[in-house]
Design a protein around this motif. Structure first.
Motif, PDB file in Angstrom:
ATOM      1  N   ASP A  26       0.831  -1.188   0.237  1.00 34.94           N
ATOM      2  CA  ASP A  26       0.018   0.083   0.051  1.00 34.94           C
ATOM      3  C   ASP A  26       0.696   1.324  -0.059  1.00 34.94           C
ATOM      4  N   GLU A  27       1.761   1.241   0.737  1.00 36.57           N
ATOM      5  CA  GLU A  27       2.849   2.470   0.835  1.00 36.57           C
ATOM      6  C   GLU A  27       3.336   2.532  -0.877  1.00 36.57           C
ATOM      7  N   SER A  29       2.084   1.670  -3.363  1.00 36.48           N
ATOM      8  CA  SER A  29       0.991   2.241  -4.476  1.00 36.48           C
ATOM      9  C   SER A  29       0.664   3.645  -4.209  1.00 36.48           C
TER      10      SER A  29
END
Length: 124
Positions: A26-27, A29
């Protein structure tokens, strides 16, 4: 401008890392959305100073055939080397069907009732 074999291999490795990281981290992304040049550089893709980077999260064009997404991306990267504007296709995360298999389906996957490829005493 066509990439040399080594430059192509380096680019494909970096692009693969970028796609996998976009799907699983997620980071990364979020960084890809906020600062795509930094994210792609982190993944190992060489982006020249002063270049413009745009990330396109649509899936690649299916009519281009087999390995279309990779070939399409290599073409876009090569075009960016000439124009100074790099477009990166980062496909959406693939969806995995997580419904459970029945016992019959599992038996079919494991080879059914037989234990080997030939008839023997344990299979009959």
């Amino acid at each position: 401008m066509a990439l040399s074999e080594q430059d192509r291999a380096d680019f494909v490795g970096g692009y693969t890392r970028a796609v996998i990281n976009a799907w699983s981290n997620d980071e990364f992304s979020a960084l890809l959305e906020s600062d795509p040049k930094a994210a792609l550089t982190e993944a190992g893709i060489a982006i020249p100073d002063g270049a413009t980077v745009r990330v396109d999260r649509r899936d690649p064009e299916p009519e281009r055939g087999g390995d279309s997404s990779l070939e399409q991306q290599v073409e876009l990267y090569e075009a960016g080397q000439t124009s100074g504007t790099y477009v990166f296709l980062i496909p959406s995360t693939p969806q995995v069907n997580t419904e459970e298999l029945s016992e019959e389906e599992l038996a079919g996957v494991s080879g059914g009732d037989s234990c080997c490829c030939c008839p023997c005493c344990c299979c009959t």
